[in-house]
Design a protein around this motif. Structure first.
Motif, mmCIF file in Angstrom:
data_model
loop_
_atom_site.group_PDB
_atom_site.id
_atom_site.type_symbol
_atom_site.label_atom_id
_atom_site.label_comp_id
_atom_site.label_asym_id
_atom_site.label_seq_id
_atom_site.Cartn_x
_atom_site.Cartn_y
_atom_site.Cartn_z
ATOM 1 N N ASP A 34 8.764 4.556 12.652
ATOM 2 C CA ASP A 34 7.686 3.619 12.343
ATOM 3 C C ASP A 34 7.514 3.452 10.842
ATOM 4 O OD1 ASP A 34 5.767 1.842 13.598
ATOM 5 O OD2 ASP A 34 4.275 3.052 12.545
ATOM 6 N N ALA A 35 7.690 4.536 10.084
ATOM 7 C CA ALA A 35 7.592 4.440 8.623
ATOM 8 C C ALA A 35 8.654 3.491 8.078
ATOM 9 C CB ALA A 35 7.740 5.825 8.000
ATOM 10 N N ASP A 36 9.848 3.509 8.642
ATOM 11 C CA ASP A 36 10.902 2.603 8.208
ATOM 12 C C ASP A 36 10.522 1.154 8.496
ATOM 13 O OD1 ASP A 36 13.524 2.161 7.088
ATOM 14 O OD2 ASP A 36 14.142 1.612 9.123
ATOM 15 N N ARG A 37 9.924 0.920 9.649
ATOM 16 C CA ARG A 37 9.468 -0.430 10.006
ATOM 17 C C ARG A 37 8.424 -0.932 9.005
ATOM 18 N NH1 ARG A 37 5.043 -2.450 12.279
ATOM 19 N NH2 ARG A 37 4.180 -0.387 12.656
ATOM 20 N N VAL A 38 7.471 -0.065 8.670
ATOM 21 C CA VAL A 38 6.401 -0.434 7.742
ATOM 22 C C VAL A 38 6.960 -0.611 6.319
ATOM 23 C CG1 VAL A 38 4.256 0.404 6.708
ATOM 24 C CG2 VAL A 38 4.607 0.600 9.157
ATOM 25 N N ARG A 39 7.933 0.210 5.946
ATOM 26 C CA ARG A 39 8.564 0.087 4.634
ATOM 27 C C ARG A 39 9.252 -1.267 4.485
ATOM 28 N NH1 ARG A 39 13.356 -0.018 2.957
ATOM 29 N NH2 ARG A 39 14.211 0.680 4.935
ATOM 30 N N ARG A 40 9.882 -1.730 5.545
ATOM 31 C CA ARG A 40 10.555 -3.042 5.493
ATOM 32 C C ARG A 40 9.554 -4.178 5.308
ATOM 33 N NH1 ARG A 40 13.590 -0.790 9.828
ATOM 34 N NH2 ARG A 40 12.447 -2.114 11.260
ATOM 35 N N MET A 41 8.278 -3.927 5.613
ATOM 36 C CA MET A 41 7.235 -4.930 5.380
ATOM 37 C C MET A 41 6.742 -4.892 3.939
ATOM 38 S SD MET A 41 5.194 -4.878 9.073
ATOM 39 C CE MET A 41 3.978 -3.764 8.498
ATOM 40 N N GLY A 42 7.294 -3.977 3.122
ATOM 41 C CA GLY A 42 6.966 -3.953 1.702
ATOM 42 C C GLY A 42 6.049 -2.838 1.250
ATOM 43 N N HIS A 43 5.687 -1.924 2.121
ATOM 44 C CA HIS A 43 4.790 -0.825 1.755
ATOM 45 C C HIS A 43 5.584 0.406 1.315
ATOM 46 C CE1 HIS A 43 1.391 -3.042 3.383
ATOM 47 N NE2 HIS A 43 2.141 -3.308 4.433
ATOM 48 N N SER A 77 0.843 -1.193 0.000
ATOM 49 C CA SER A 77 0.000 0.000 0.000
ATOM 50 C C SER A 77 0.876 1.240 0.000
ATOM 51 C CB SER A 77 -0.879 0.036 1.252
ATOM 52 O OG SER A 77 -1.722 -1.070 1.311
ATOM 53 N N ASP A 78 0.297 2.358 -0.432
ATOM 54 C CA ASP A 78 0.929 3.658 -0.275
ATOM 55 C C ASP A 78 0.388 4.248 1.014
ATOM 56 O OD1 ASP A 78 2.439 3.744 -2.670
ATOM 57 O OD2 ASP A 78 0.630 4.230 -3.800
ATOM 58 N N LEU A 79 1.260 4.441 1.984
ATOM 59 C CA LEU A 79 0.850 4.913 3.300
ATOM 60 C C LEU A 79 1.479 6.258 3.590
ATOM 61 C CD1 LEU A 79 1.392 1.540 5.167
ATOM 62 C CD2 LEU A 79 -0.741 2.433 4.258
ATOM 63 N N SER A 80 0.781 7.077 4.363
ATOM 64 C CA SER A 80 1.282 8.399 4.690
ATOM 65 C C SER A 80 1.154 8.656 6.184
ATOM 66 C CB SER A 80 0.494 9.461 3.916
ATOM 67 O OG SER A 80 0.944 10.743 4.246
ATOM 68 N N TYR A 81 2.257 9.076 6.784
ATOM 69 C CA TYR A 81 2.278 9.547 8.163
ATOM 70 C C TYR A 81 2.313 11.065 8.100
ATOM 71 C CZ TYR A 81 3.703 4.881 9.744
ATOM 72 O OH TYR A 81 3.757 3.550 10.029
ATOM 73 N N ASN A 82 1.505 11.737 8.890
ATOM 74 C CA ASN A 82 1.477 13.200 8.894
ATOM 75 C C ASN A 82 1.858 13.713 10.276
ATOM 76 O OD1 ASN A 82 0.325 13.785 6.166
ATOM 77 N ND2 ASN A 82 -1.265 12.454 6.977
ATOM 78 N N VAL A 83 2.925 14.496 10.330
ATOM 79 C CA VAL A 83 3.353 15.137 11.571
ATOM 80 C C VAL A 83 2.742 16.528 11.547
ATOM 81 C CG1 VAL A 83 5.323 15.963 12.902
ATOM 82 C CG2 VAL A 83 5.485 13.796 11.634
ATOM 83 N N GLU A 84 1.870 16.816 12.508
ATOM 84 C CA GLU A 84 1.141 18.075 12.468
ATOM 85 C C GLU A 84 0.892 18.623 13.865
ATOM 86 O OE1 GLU A 84 -1.966 16.628 9.998
ATOM 87 O OE2 GLU A 84 -2.988 15.625 11.622
ATOM 88 N N PRO A 85 0.682 19.943 13.964
ATOM 89 C CA PRO A 85 0.436 20.545 15.273
ATOM 90 C C PRO A 85 -0.907 20.105 15.849
ATOM 91 C CG PRO A 85 0.267 22.205 13.536
ATOM 92 C CD PRO A 85 0.684 20.931 12.888
ATOM 93 N N LEU A 86 -0.923 19.972 17.168
ATOM 94 C CA LEU A 86 -2.142 19.635 17.892
ATOM 95 C C LEU A 86 -2.138 20.498 19.141
ATOM 96 C CD1 LEU A 86 -4.631 17.738 18.148
ATOM 97 C CD2 LEU A 86 -3.170 16.238 19.501
ATOM 98 N N GLY A 87 -2.727 21.686 19.021
ATOM 99 C CA GLY A 87 -2.645 22.648 20.111
ATOM 100 C C GLY A 87 -1.206 23.117 20.268
ATOM 101 N N ARG A 88 -0.656 22.974 21.474
ATOM 102 C CA ARG A 88 0.741 23.360 21.715
ATOM 103 C C ARG A 88 1.700 22.199 21.510
ATOM 104 N NH1 ARG A 88 1.327 27.881 26.110
ATOM 105 N NH2 ARG A 88 3.397 27.585 25.275
ATOM 106 N N CYS A 89 1.183 21.032 21.164
ATOM 107 C CA CYS A 89 1.993 19.832 20.968
ATOM 108 C C CYS A 89 2.006 19.451 19.490
ATOM 109 C CB CYS A 89 1.419 18.677 21.790
ATOM 110 S SG CYS A 89 1.413 18.971 23.550
ATOM 111 N N TRP A 90 2.634 18.341 19.201
ATOM 112 C CA TRP A 90 2.676 17.776 17.855
ATOM 113 C C TRP A 90 2.155 16.354 17.916
ATOM 114 C CZ3 TRP A 90 4.109 20.379 13.472
ATOM 115 C CH2 TRP A 90 4.616 21.660 13.680
ATOM 116 N N THR A 91 1.546 15.890 16.833
ATOM 117 C CA THR A 91 1.028 14.528 16.782
ATOM 118 C C THR A 91 1.386 13.898 15.442
ATOM 119 O OG1 THR A 91 -0.926 13.144 17.138
ATOM 120 C CG2 THR A 91 -1.242 15.140 15.842
#
Length: 74
Positions: free
Chosen positions: A42-51, A4-18
């Motif tokens: 985590d993206a590297d882990r998932v990439r090693r599974m073939g995604h 699959s093509d998967l996307s992780y998004n690092v984004e602001p959540l109030g004063r924190c990041w998620t």
């Protein structure tokens, strides 16, 4: 093997990041760099599974730059 093509998004959540994955926020981090490191790890882990994985990193609010896209090494 199914991939699959998967996307992780690092984004602001109030004063924190998620990290959002599948449009669901996962975890909170005090610093943007900590959220980015966790997402890439985590993206590297998932990439090693073939995604195919992309990490999209939002800039801090008010920054004049667009979001950044990081692709882990093949």
């Amino acid at each position: 093997m199914h991939t699959s093509d998967l996307s992780y998004n690092v984004e602001p959540l109030g004063r924190c990041w998620t990290i959002s994955f599948c449009h669901i926020p996962h975890g909170t981090f005090d610093r943007r760099v900590d959220a980015l490191r966790a997402a890439v790890r985590d993206a590297d882990r998932v990439r090693r599974m073939g995604h195919r994985v992309t990490v999209v990193v939002a800039r801090p609010q008010g920054a004049p730059l667009a979001e950044r896209v990081v692709r882990p090494a093949p």
